[in-house]
Design a protein around this motif. Structure first.
Motif, mmCIF file in Angstrom:
data_model
loop_
_atom_site.group_PDB
_atom_site.id
_atom_site.type_symbol
_atom_site.label_atom_id
_atom_site.label_comp_id
_atom_site.label_asym_id
_atom_site.label_seq_id
_atom_site.Cartn_x
_atom_site.Cartn_y
_atom_site.Cartn_z
ATOM 1 N N LYS A 145 33.354 41.546 35.404
ATOM 2 C CA LYS A 145 33.821 41.998 34.092
ATOM 3 C C LYS A 145 34.758 43.195 34.231
ATOM 4 C CE LYS A 145 29.774 40.329 31.578
ATOM 5 N NZ LYS A 145 28.521 40.694 30.909
ATOM 6 N N ALA A 146 34.411 44.140 35.117
ATOM 7 C CA ALA A 146 35.262 45.320 35.337
ATOM 8 C C ALA A 146 36.625 44.901 35.871
ATOM 9 C CB ALA A 146 34.583 46.283 36.306
ATOM 10 N N THR A 147 36.637 43.953 36.794
ATOM 11 C CA THR A 147 37.895 43.469 37.367
ATOM 12 C C THR A 147 38.757 42.833 36.285
ATOM 13 O OG1 THR A 147 36.893 43.186 39.539
ATOM 14 C CG2 THR A 147 38.865 41.884 39.081
ATOM 15 N N LYS A 148 38.155 42.037 35.442
ATOM 16 C CA LYS A 148 38.911 41.423 34.337
ATOM 17 C C LYS A 148 39.401 42.488 33.357
ATOM 18 C CE LYS A 148 36.819 36.874 34.738
ATOM 19 N NZ LYS A 148 35.960 35.850 34.150
ATOM 20 N N MET A 149 38.583 43.514 33.131
ATOM 21 C CA MET A 149 39.007 44.624 32.275
ATOM 22 C C MET A 149 40.223 45.327 32.875
ATOM 23 S SD MET A 149 35.277 46.277 31.289
ATOM 24 C CE MET A 149 35.961 47.831 30.715
ATOM 25 N N ALA A 150 40.218 45.514 34.190
ATOM 26 C CA ALA A 150 41.358 46.149 34.864
ATOM 27 C C ALA A 150 42.620 45.318 34.670
ATOM 28 C CB ALA A 150 41.056 46.345 36.350
ATOM 29 N N GLY A 151 42.462 44.005 34.740
ATOM 30 C CA GLY A 151 43.610 43.133 34.492
ATOM 31 C C GLY A 151 44.164 43.282 33.088
ATOM 32 N N GLU A 152 43.276 43.383 32.127
ATOM 33 C CA GLU A 152 43.707 43.562 30.733
ATOM 34 C C GLU A 152 44.312 44.944 30.515
ATOM 35 O OE1 GLU A 152 43.859 41.352 28.192
ATOM 36 O OE2 GLU A 152 43.394 39.951 29.809
ATOM 37 N N LYS A 153 43.746 45.934 31.148
ATOM 38 C CA LYS A 153 44.221 47.311 30.955
ATOM 39 C C LYS A 153 45.601 47.523 31.565
ATOM 40 C CE LYS A 153 42.671 52.078 31.246
ATOM 41 N NZ LYS A 153 41.466 52.912 31.365
ATOM 42 N N PHE A 154 45.800 47.022 32.798
ATOM 43 C CA PHE A 154 47.042 47.312 33.518
ATOM 44 C C PHE A 154 48.078 46.196 33.436
ATOM 45 C CE2 PHE A 154 43.865 50.054 35.592
ATOM 46 C CZ PHE A 154 44.456 51.277 35.304
ATOM 47 N N LYS A 155 47.655 45.007 33.039
ATOM 48 C CA LYS A 155 48.552 43.873 32.847
ATOM 49 C C LYS A 155 49.547 43.703 34.005
ATOM 50 C CE LYS A 155 48.163 44.051 27.830
ATOM 51 N NZ LYS A 155 46.769 43.857 27.916
ATOM 52 N N PRO A 156 49.036 43.475 35.209
ATOM 53 C CA PRO A 156 49.944 43.326 36.358
ATOM 54 C C PRO A 156 50.792 42.071 36.252
ATOM 55 C CG PRO A 156 47.724 42.674 36.963
ATOM 56 C CD PRO A 156 47.645 43.257 35.575
ATOM 57 N N LYS A 157 51.941 42.117 36.916
ATOM 58 C CA LYS A 157 52.796 40.938 36.997
ATOM 59 C C LYS A 157 52.037 39.837 37.732
ATOM 60 C CE LYS A 157 55.715 43.448 39.147
ATOM 61 N NZ LYS A 157 56.790 43.951 39.976
ATOM 62 N N ASN A 158 52.400 38.627 37.474
ATOM 63 C CA ASN A 158 51.855 37.458 38.174
ATOM 64 C C ASN A 158 50.359 37.259 37.967
ATOM 65 O OD1 ASN A 158 54.424 36.935 39.269
ATOM 66 N ND2 ASN A 158 54.022 38.361 40.937
ATOM 67 N N ARG A 159 49.840 37.676 36.808
ATOM 68 C CA ARG A 159 48.405 37.484 36.555
ATOM 69 C C ARG A 159 48.006 36.015 36.606
ATOM 70 N NH1 ARG A 159 46.411 40.477 31.340
ATOM 71 N NH2 ARG A 159 48.513 40.057 30.644
ATOM 72 N N GLU A 160 48.959 35.129 36.394
ATOM 73 C CA GLU A 160 48.638 33.701 36.459
ATOM 74 C C GLU A 160 48.289 33.270 37.891
ATOM 75 O OE1 GLU A 160 53.048 34.172 37.084
ATOM 76 O OE2 GLU A 160 51.623 34.966 35.632
ATOM 77 N N ASN A 161 48.613 34.103 38.868
ATOM 78 C CA ASN A 161 48.299 33.818 40.272
ATOM 79 C C ASN A 161 47.060 34.575 40.745
ATOM 80 O OD1 ASN A 161 50.607 32.222 40.400
ATOM 81 N ND2 ASN A 161 51.873 33.981 40.909
ATOM 82 N N TRP A 162 46.178 34.924 39.808
ATOM 83 C CA TRP A 162 45.002 35.735 40.115
ATOM 84 C C TRP A 162 43.746 34.990 39.686
ATOM 85 C CZ3 TRP A 162 43.883 41.035 37.343
ATOM 86 C CH2 TRP A 162 42.849 41.705 37.995
ATOM 87 N N GLN A 163 42.864 34.742 40.646
ATOM 88 C CA GLN A 163 41.556 34.151 40.366
ATOM 89 C C GLN A 163 40.503 35.243 40.500
ATOM 90 O OE1 GLN A 163 42.351 31.104 43.609
ATOM 91 N NE2 GLN A 163 40.703 30.143 42.439
ATOM 92 N N VAL A 164 39.608 35.317 39.539
ATOM 93 C CA VAL A 164 38.495 36.262 39.563
ATOM 94 C C VAL A 164 37.225 35.459 39.309
ATOM 95 C CG1 VAL A 164 37.486 38.336 38.535
ATOM 96 C CG2 VAL A 164 39.990 38.075 38.602
ATOM 97 N N PHE A 165 36.267 35.565 40.231
ATOM 98 C CA PHE A 165 35.034 34.813 40.029
ATOM 99 C C PHE A 165 33.855 35.446 40.756
ATOM 100 C CE2 PHE A 165 37.190 32.856 43.607
ATOM 101 C CZ PHE A 165 36.182 32.675 44.540
ATOM 102 N N GLU A 166 32.678 35.084 40.280
ATOM 103 C CA GLU A 166 31.433 35.545 40.882
ATOM 104 C C GLU A 166 31.158 34.709 42.124
ATOM 105 O OE1 GLU A 166 26.747 36.132 39.630
ATOM 106 O OE2 GLU A 166 28.182 35.434 38.138
ATOM 107 N N GLY A 167 30.858 35.385 43.227
ATOM 108 C CA GLY A 167 30.555 34.680 44.463
ATOM 109 C C GLY A 167 30.140 35.657 45.538
ATOM 110 N N SER A 168 29.512 35.117 46.573
ATOM 111 C CA SER A 168 29.007 35.927 47.675
ATOM 112 C C SER A 168 29.622 35.486 48.993
ATOM 113 C CB SER A 168 27.484 35.787 47.773
ATOM 114 O OG SER A 168 27.004 36.398 48.959
ATOM 115 N N ILE A 169 29.996 36.432 49.813
ATOM 116 C CA ILE A 169 30.494 36.139 51.147
ATOM 117 C C ILE A 169 29.389 35.534 52.011
ATOM 118 C CG2 ILE A 169 30.024 38.459 52.047
ATOM 119 C CD1 ILE A 169 32.975 36.095 52.964
#
Length: 153
Positions: free
Chosen positions: A77-101
């Protein structure tokens, strides 16, 4: 699996503290530690993305794709909030998901998906929090196509 709930703090950090100057510091940090090279042909894999600031910084530095993952739903959620706050270029090329290494099926999927890519694997201060550092390192190296992690003695 041992987990630490850093995400609640990251959400507050993004909402109340993070600003353009802090984002600039993240960009400069990546350039300092990764070098001054062309990011445009790179995929930035952010394992344990936390606040998402370094994922945003990677997009702003021109990475062609960013993949951000974390086991903590609040960090996602924080990562998605950062995306909304800063609106980086190329957001369409950004995947954000829950997962474990530590999830071997996820590591194998990423290895296959990224096998022909120039990957920057970024996991700052994360892998030792998994509860299984050796497996986390092994899976991360497998994604990059590097084997032989381990040792002991």
């Amino acid at each position: 699996m041992i987990t630490f709930s850093f995400g609640r703090n990251w959400k507050r950090f993004i909402e109340y503290v993070a600003n353009e100057e802090i984002l600039k510091t993240a960009r400069n940090s990546l350039k300092k530690y990764l070098g001054e090279f062309d990011f445009s042909d790179k995929v930035f894999l952010d394992i344990g993305c936390g606040s998402g600031l370094f994922s945003v910084a990677a997009l702003e530095l021109g990475c062609k794709r960013v993949i951000s993952l974390d086991v903590d739903v609040d960090s996602i959620k924080a990562t998605k909030m950062a995306g909304e706050k800063f609106k980086p270029k190329n957001r369409e090329n950004w995947q954000v998901f829950e997962g474990s290494i530590l999830d071997l099926s996820l590591a194998n999927r990423l290895k296959e998906e990224l096998k022909d890519e120039n990957v920057i694997l970024y996991s700052w201060g994360v892998l030792h929090h998994t509860g299984n550092l050796k497996m986390a390192m092994q899976n991360a190296m497998e994604i990059l196509g590097v084997s032989g992690v381990g040792g002991g003695g």
